[in-house]
Design an enzyme around this catalytic site. Structure first.
Site, PDB file in Angstrom:
ATOM      1  CD  GLU B  63      13.267  40.851 -12.486  1.00  0.00           C
ATOM      2  OE1 GLU B  63      12.757  39.764 -12.787  1.00  0.00           O
ATOM      3  OE2 GLU B  63      14.391  41.209 -12.883  1.00  0.00           O
ATOM      4  CG  HIS B 218      28.727  20.434  -8.409  1.00  0.00           C
ATOM      5  ND1 HIS B 218      28.855  20.503  -9.775  1.00  0.00           N
ATOM      6  CD2 HIS B 218      29.659  21.273  -7.904  1.00  0.00           C
ATOM      7  CE1 HIS B 218      29.813  21.361 -10.087  1.00  0.00           C
ATOM      8  NE2 HIS B 218      30.332  21.834  -8.968  1.00  0.00           N
ATOM      9  CD  GLU B 307       5.668   5.807 -36.826  1.00  0.00           C
ATOM     10  OE1 GLU B 307       5.371   4.643 -37.123  1.00  0.00           O
ATOM     11  OE2 GLU B 307       6.678   6.383 -37.224  1.00  0.00           O
ATOM     12  NE  ARG B 448      24.750  -5.534 -24.700  1.00  0.00           N
ATOM     13  CZ  ARG B 448      24.448  -4.247 -24.532  1.00  0.00           C
ATOM     14  NH1 ARG B 448      23.698  -3.874 -23.514  1.00  0.00           N
ATOM     15  NH2 ARG B 448      24.867  -3.349 -25.388  1.00  0.00           N
ATOM     16  CE  LYS B 454      25.745 -15.523 -34.564  1.00  0.00           C
ATOM     17  NZ  LYS B 454      25.332 -16.605 -33.643  1.00  0.00           N
TER      18      LYS B 454
END
Lengths: 98, 504
Positions: B63, B218, B307, B448, B454
């Protein structure tokens, strides 16, 4: 008038190569009466030549000069196509002898 | 019978999704629409072979002219002409010639000349890799009849005895249709890779998919990739990454003492913390203190701000008694400010990874993920989040990401939806309306592997930064934004209801 220069790229002694050489010689003899240069190049022997001239298919004929360059591929069995591509005028058929 | 071995392409990320590279000694069809980066892939396949493995390559172009390819690839800093001079790269130029009228066919022909040229080039430089771009390009020069097809098949098959590994590109008309426009897939059927460049909303998204490798494994499905100006194609092998990170029990200070207490003694060293809140609730403050706290404890700290500008950030920080400029000069801090819109999310990820590798921080903050979400599709964003979190965790770095919730009171953001499960801790900042006044509240929603406070506590901001105070005892419904006030007596009464009678 500028002399026709033709390069014919073939692949060794294959039947198609032989046919192309015969066909081109015959057409040139009939039309140009020897007033042309024909170089036959075997791409199997000279792959660099094929590379340099960007040959894709075999057989290929390149006409240059006269410019512009013309390319024809195939075994040249289609005489009409060869004539129009090379811009050769086909001579009128010889008058009937009888 | 011997098993199929793979040839590492060295294209970043591709060898991970292909589990080792392209099948060695075979041809792989690379199919994609116009503009899907087929030529880049083909060039890079040869180039990385030369650069990484010293393997010479032949490029057969149907091409673009070699000149056009050399010029286009120079954009990636790839100097093809130099490799040609070194005998490592050879072109076989079969691009259409515009200096002469179209080729005329006058009788039967074959493509032996092309075959001879390719073979000659392979022998000449001792090629190990071949790229053919694109096979269908021949049909701009010759009619796509049976002879040409048969001859193309012969050309591709002729590569086999040379033991070269090849990619053959083919153009598809659209992303959903047949594999290739001229049915080229018939010639190269063993291995098929598809490149896509699809539009989602107003955004483009590039993906690569290995459709099949005959006789070899794959990764399956589409993987995002980007075409970076420095590296060319970079595949982002998300699901190919393993969850193999070791988790640490080491704690690092959050930069805010009271917050450390709320978290049960600071953040885990290699954890990802999501900080969510409406605009103005103090996310940038917590981020700033997190980063400053890192520097104060001698950790290299990296801040990505999407930001605010550098000036704004530095001014804000100095308003809370933090001197970013000095920290940067001393080398422990690096601040990277950028507009999210400057590039695609895939490119951002690559850049963030690159800076992470260069700077080697122990903590990193991104303010905010929501800003990045604006420039992407939902799917890309999720992939970005996975890619980023696993990269950060892999390096034992503590990461703090901020997310802006869309409503001022309560609510959640799309960012949270996609990232909350990936993070180890979630901290919420909320506006609390109290008797005609706006106060701010903070709570640790998830931590975690650790106990944590709390409560929803009130916090204030002054020239020393954040101060976390008492629990909002008389208000419920803070998280949902549906506030209800309760008198102290009622709270005591509710507390009584759940008290174990044994305690009396």
């Amino acid at each position: 008038m500028e002399k026709y220069q033709l390069k014919l790229f073939v692949t060794g002694g294959s039947p198609r190569s032989k046919r192309a050489i015969e066909n081109l010689r015959r057409i040139c003899e009939e039309q140009l009466q020897g007033d042309y240069l024909l170089e036959v190049i075997d791409v199997l022997q000279c792959p660099q030549q094929a590379e340099k001239n960007h040959i894709l298919a075999t057989p290929t004929v390149i006409r240059e000069p006269p410019m512009p360059t013309r390319r024809i591929i195939g075994d040249l069995s289609d005489t009409e196509q060869v004539l129009s591509a090379l811009e050769l005028q086909k001579h009128p058929p010889p008058p009937d002898a009888s | 019978m011997t098993a199929i071995t793979k040839l590492p392409t060295e294209i970043p990320g591709f060898d991970l999704i292909s589990l080792g590279g392209l099948p060695q000694g075979r041809s792989t069809l690379l199919s994609g629409t116009s503009g899907s980066a087929k030529t880049v892939f083909a060039c890079q396949f040869l180039l990385e072979g030369i650069r990484q493995s010293g393997q010479p390559g032949v490029f057969v172009t149907f091409e673009e002219t070699p000149d056009a390819i050399r010029a286009n690839m120079a954009g990636f800093g790839w100097d093809i002409a130099r490799y040609e001079a070194d005998g490592m790269w050879a072109f076989v130029d079969v691009s259409p010639r515009f200096d002469s009228p179209p080729t005329i066919v006058a009788g039967p022909f074959d493509l032996t000349a092309l075959l001879v040229r390719i073979e000659n080039a392979i022998r000449h430089i001792g090629a190990k890799r071949v790229a053919i771009d694109s096979l269908g390009g021949i049909f701009t020069q010759l009619e796509p009849d049976g002879v040409v097809r048969q001859e193309l098949f012969r050309v591709v098959s002729s590569l086999k005895p040379f033991g070269v590994t090849s990619v053959v590109t083919a153009e598809r008309a659209d992303d959903a249709g047949t594999i290739s426009r001229y049915g080229i897939e018939e010639f190269v059927t063993d291995n098929v890779v598809i490149l896509r460049n699809t539009r989602e909303g107003e955004k483009r998204r590039r993906t690569i998919e290995i459709l099949k490798f005959r006789g070899a494994h794959h990764q399956k499905g589409e993987f995002p990739f980007t075409v970076s100006p420095e590296q060319g194609i970079v595949v982002i092998p998300l699901s190919a990454m393993e969850l193999k990170q070791k988790s640490s029990h080491l704690r690092v200070p959050s930069g805010i003492e009271e917050l450390d207490r709320m978290c049960g003694g600071g953040f885990y060293r290699d954890s990802i913390i999501l900080l969510s809140g409406a605009t103005g609730t103090g996310k940038t403050l917590v981020t700033t203190q997190f980063i400053a706290g890192g520097v104060a404890s001698g950790q290299r700290s990296l801040l990505f701000a999407f930001e605010e500008s550098r000036d704004q950030l530095f001014r804000n920080a100095s308003g809370w008694g933090i001197d970013f400029e000095k920290m940067e000069a001393e080398g422990l801090l690096r601040v990277v400010c950028e507009y999210p819109e400057v590039c695609s999310l895939e490119d951002h990820l690559i850049q963030i990874k690159k800076i992470l590798d260069e700077f080697g921080p122990q903590r990193v903050a991104i303010d905010s993920l929501s800003a990045l979400e604006r420039v992407s599709t939902v799917k890309s964003f999720r992939e970005f989040a996975i890619g980023l979190t696993s990269y950060i965790k892999d390096r034992n770095v503590a990461g703090l990401f901020t997310a802006t919730s869309s409503s001022l009171l309560g609510g959640s953001s799309i960012t949270e939806t996609h990232i909350s499960t990936l993070t180890d801790s979630i901290i919420l900042l909320r506006y609390v309306e109290m008797y005609g006044e706006m106060r701010r509240g903070i709570t640790v929603l998830k931590m975690r592997g650790s106990s944590h406070d709390k409560d929803i506590r009130e916090f204030t901001i002054d020239s020393n930064g954040m101060h976390i105070g008492k629990t909002f005892r008389t208000i419920t419904g803070i998280l949902s934004g549906q506030f209800t006030y309760r008198g102290p007596e009622e709270i005591d009464r509710i507390g009584e209801l759940f008290r174990d009678p044994e305690e009396h």
